[in-house]
Design a protein around this motif. Structure first.
Motif, PDB file in Angstrom:
ATOM      1  N   SER A 239      -5.716  -3.105   7.141  1.00  0.00           N
ATOM      2  CA  SER A 239      -4.413  -3.047   5.869  1.00  0.00           C
ATOM      3  C   SER A 239      -3.218  -2.975   6.620  1.00  0.00           C
ATOM      4  CB  SER A 239      -4.811  -2.208   4.773  1.00  0.00           C
ATOM      5  OG  SER A 239      -3.847  -2.143   3.837  1.00  0.00           O
TER       6      SER A 239
ATOM      7  N   ARG B  39      -0.963  -1.907   4.627  1.00  0.00           N
ATOM      8  CA  ARG B  39      -0.296  -0.898   3.705  1.00  0.00           C
ATOM      9  C   ARG B  39      -0.506   0.332   4.108  1.00  0.00           C
ATOM     10  NH1 ARG B  39      -0.585  -1.126  -1.899  1.00  0.00           N
ATOM     11  NH2 ARG B  39      -2.937  -0.760  -1.829  1.00  0.00           N
TER      12      ARG B  39
ATOM     13  N   SER C   2      -3.228   2.248   1.412  1.00  0.00           N
ATOM     14  CA  SER C   2      -4.234   1.405   1.684  1.00  0.00           C
ATOM     15  C   SER C   2      -5.672   1.774   0.753  1.00  0.00           C
ATOM     16  CB  SER C   2      -4.435   0.697   2.951  1.00  0.00           C
ATOM     17  OG  SER C   2      -5.994   0.334   2.987  1.00  0.00           O
ATOM     18  N   GLU C   3      -5.941   1.183  -0.256  1.00  0.00           N
ATOM     19  CA  GLU C   3      -7.371   1.374  -0.856  1.00  0.00           C
ATOM     20  C   GLU C   3      -8.384   1.407   0.060  1.00  0.00           C
ATOM     21  OE1 GLU C   3      -7.516   2.868  -3.777  1.00  0.00           O
ATOM     22  OE2 GLU C   3      -5.401   2.833  -4.232  1.00  0.00           O
ATOM     23  N   SER C   4      -8.560   0.165   1.095  1.00  0.00           N
ATOM     24  CA  SER C   4      -9.613   0.072   1.829  1.00  0.00           C
ATOM     25  C   SER C   4      -9.526   1.387   2.716  1.00  0.00           C
ATOM     26  CB  SER C   4      -9.537  -1.363   2.630  1.00  0.00           C
ATOM     27  OG  SER C   4      -8.314  -1.246   3.418  1.00  0.00           O
TER      28      SER C   4
ATOM     29  N   MET D  52      -9.079  -7.654   0.769  1.00  0.00           N
ATOM     30  CA  MET D  52      -9.314  -9.140   0.667  1.00  0.00           C
ATOM     31  C   MET D  52      -8.025  -9.612   0.756  1.00  0.00           C
ATOM     32  SD  MET D  52     -11.074 -11.522  -2.182  1.00  0.00           S
ATOM     33  CE  MET D  52     -12.702 -11.542  -1.561  1.00  0.00           C
TER      34      MET D  52
ATOM     35  N   ASN E 131      -6.334 -13.623   0.475  1.00  0.00           N
ATOM     36  CA  ASN E 131      -6.805 -14.929   0.330  1.00  0.00           C
ATOM     37  C   ASN E 131      -8.167 -15.186   0.302  1.00  0.00           C
ATOM     38  OD1 ASN E 131      -4.041 -15.843  -0.486  1.00  0.00           O
ATOM     39  ND2 ASN E 131      -3.490 -15.566   1.718  1.00  0.00           N
TER      40      ASN E 131
ATOM     41  N   GLY F  26      -8.221  -8.160  -7.480  1.00  0.00           N
ATOM     42  CA  GLY F  26      -8.862  -8.612  -8.515  1.00  0.00           C
ATOM     43  C   GLY F  26     -10.419  -8.377  -8.270  1.00  0.00           C
TER      44      GLY F  26
ATOM     45  N   GLN G 133     -12.521 -15.569  -8.793  1.00  0.00           N
ATOM     46  CA  GLN G 133     -12.424 -16.303  -7.421  1.00  0.00           C
ATOM     47  C   GLN G 133     -13.415 -15.995  -6.373  1.00  0.00           C
ATOM     48  OE1 GLN G 133      -9.546 -13.329  -5.490  1.00  0.00           O
ATOM     49  NE2 GLN G 133     -10.671 -11.760  -6.123  1.00  0.00           N
TER      50      GLN G 133
ATOM     51  N   THR H 209      -7.676  -3.621  -7.448  1.00  0.00           N
ATOM     52  CA  THR H 209      -6.594  -2.506  -7.368  1.00  0.00           C
ATOM     53  C   THR H 209      -5.183  -3.054  -7.754  1.00  0.00           C
ATOM     54  OG1 THR H 209      -5.872  -3.667  -5.087  1.00  0.00           O
ATOM     55  CG2 THR H 209      -7.675  -1.991  -5.214  1.00  0.00           C
TER      56      THR H 209
HETATM   57  C1  FMN Z   1      -1.405 -11.808   1.569  1.00  0.00           C
HETATM   58  C2  FMN Z   1      -2.447 -11.181   0.443  1.00  0.00           C
HETATM   59  C3  FMN Z   1      -3.551 -11.645  -0.011  1.00  0.00           C
HETATM   60  C4  FMN Z   1      -4.076 -11.183  -1.150  1.00  0.00           C
HETATM   61  N1  FMN Z   1      -5.212 -12.066  -1.287  1.00  0.00           N
HETATM   62  C5  FMN Z   1      -6.020 -11.721  -2.424  1.00  0.00           C
HETATM   63  C6  FMN Z   1      -7.369 -12.160  -2.693  1.00  0.00           C
HETATM   64  O1  FMN Z   1      -7.488 -13.454  -2.229  1.00  0.00           O
HETATM   65  N2  FMN Z   1      -7.978 -11.999  -3.679  1.00  0.00           N
HETATM   66  C7  FMN Z   1      -7.797 -10.531  -4.293  1.00  0.00           C
HETATM   67  O2  FMN Z   1      -8.448 -10.074  -5.346  1.00  0.00           O
HETATM   68  N3  FMN Z   1      -6.664  -9.770  -3.918  1.00  0.00           N
HETATM   69  C8  FMN Z   1      -5.683 -10.223  -3.021  1.00  0.00           C
HETATM   70  N4  FMN Z   1      -4.688  -9.650  -2.464  1.00  0.00           N
HETATM   71  C9  FMN Z   1      -4.494  -8.380  -2.832  1.00  0.00           C
HETATM   72  C10 FMN Z   1      -5.258  -7.191  -2.049  1.00  0.00           C
HETATM   73  O3  FMN Z   1      -6.705  -7.510  -1.867  1.00  0.00           O
HETATM   74  C11 FMN Z   1      -5.137  -5.714  -2.828  1.00  0.00           C
HETATM   75  O4  FMN Z   1      -3.747  -5.354  -2.888  1.00  0.00           O
HETATM   76  C12 FMN Z   1      -5.882  -4.470  -2.039  1.00  0.00           C
HETATM   77  O5  FMN Z   1      -5.558  -3.485  -2.564  1.00  0.00           O
HETATM   78  C13 FMN Z   1      -5.627  -4.721  -0.585  1.00  0.00           C
HETATM   79  O6  FMN Z   1      -6.153  -3.782   0.136  1.00  0.00           O
HETATM   80  P1  FMN Z   1      -5.404  -2.646   0.686  1.00  0.00           P
HETATM   81  O7  FMN Z   1      -5.025  -1.666  -0.489  1.00  0.00           O
HETATM   82  O8  FMN Z   1      -6.588  -1.740   1.699  1.00  0.00           O
HETATM   83  O9  FMN Z   1      -4.225  -3.096   1.645  1.00  0.00           O
HETATM   84  C14 FMN Z   1      -3.994  -9.993  -1.532  1.00  0.00           C
HETATM   85  C15 FMN Z   1      -3.054  -9.248  -0.995  1.00  0.00           C
HETATM   86  C16 FMN Z   1      -2.256  -9.690  -0.020  1.00  0.00           C
HETATM   87  C17 FMN Z   1      -1.001  -8.983   0.560  1.00  0.00           C
END
Ligand code: FMN
Length: 211
Positions: free
Chosen positions: A9, A11, A15-17, A96, A98, A143, A152, A180
């Motif tokens: 991530s 973030r 980061s949630e992951s 995730m 895109n 989502g 999706q 998230t």
């Molecule tokens: C470039 C980008 C693309 C994303 N695409 C999706 C997606 O296709 N589907 C979805 O549910 N969330 C999408 N998100 C939201 C992230 O999955 C979400 O913020 C998640 O918490 C990210 O994990 P992290 O917190 O570990 O970074 C996207 C976020 C970013 C920055």
């Protein structure tokens, strides 16, 4: 037990992951107790894209025949494969992006899923060369990605399963924190659900282990 964790991530601490993978690691440590556990963290967001040397080593007329010392990302790839080889289990923390894995994780995959090294190309198809061991995937999405509320496609789960199986890693367990992007209450519920899934999985493993 030696754990290799791939963080992907952008973030960082938010980061949630990453958070979910912390929980997986805590449970792995608990299951392994009193055996000592070592952890190697690899931040895949810092990896370079594979380069020309690497591409020549894996495809084209001289593929698989290396005459000069490995340089650039080919050398980096060898180091990443060695660190994967050393691990007794793998934890992958992935957002995730895109509908699939983020670019950093894809980069790591391109480095370690390497023809003539971690898999061989045969008339029967690609044959993995790594020994199988558990892979825990902690995934976060903005989502929902599964169930009746998903709106999706999910290319991340089937892709990771297929690409890890290519090198011989077939024991892949997914945990997801979905939604998230929701409000505070929704996020708290999503975290709790993911946490329960992790605790349920490892609770069962603890019960079944002959201590
Ligand atoms: C470039 C980008 C693309 C994303 N695409 C999706 C997606 O296709 N589907 C979805 O549910 N969330 C999408 N998100 C939201 C992230 O999955 C979400 O913020 C998640 O918490 C990210 O994990 P992290 O917190 O570990 O970074 C996207 C976020 C970013 C920055």
């Amino acid at each position: 037990m030696h754990i290799l964790r791939i963080l992907s991530s952008p973030r960082g601490a938010a980061s949630e992951s990453n958070l979910l993978s912390d929980s997986v690691i805590r449970h792995l440590q608990q299951c392994a107790h009193p055996e000592p556990v070592t952890l190697e963290n690899l931040d895949a967001t810092t990896l370079a894209h594979v380069d020309d040397d690497y591409a020549h080593a894996v495809s084209g007329p001289h593929a698989g025949h290396q005459h000069t010392p490995a340089a650039g990302t080919l050398a980096a790839s060898s180091r990443l494969i060695q660190s994967l080889d050393r691990a007794d289990c793998l934890v992958i923390a992935t957002p995730m992006h895109n509908y699939t894995v983020p670019a950093g994780l894809k980069n790591w995959i391109d480095h370690v899923v390497r023809a003539h090294s971690t898999f061989q190309i045969t008339p029967q198809g690609k044959i993995g060369a790594l020994r199988d061991r558990p892979v825990y995937v902690a995934m976060a999405s903005g989502g929902p990605v599964a169930g009746p509320h998903a709106r999706q496609p999910d290319f991340l789960t089937p892709y990771l399963k297929a690409v890890l199986a290519t090198v011989g890693l077939k024991d892949v367990i997914f945990f997801t924190v979905e939604g998230t992007a929701g409000n505070g209450a929704m996020l708290a519920a999503a975290r709790q659900q993911a946490e329960q899934a992790v605790a349920g999985h490892f609770g069962l493993a603890l019960q079944q282990s002959p201590l």
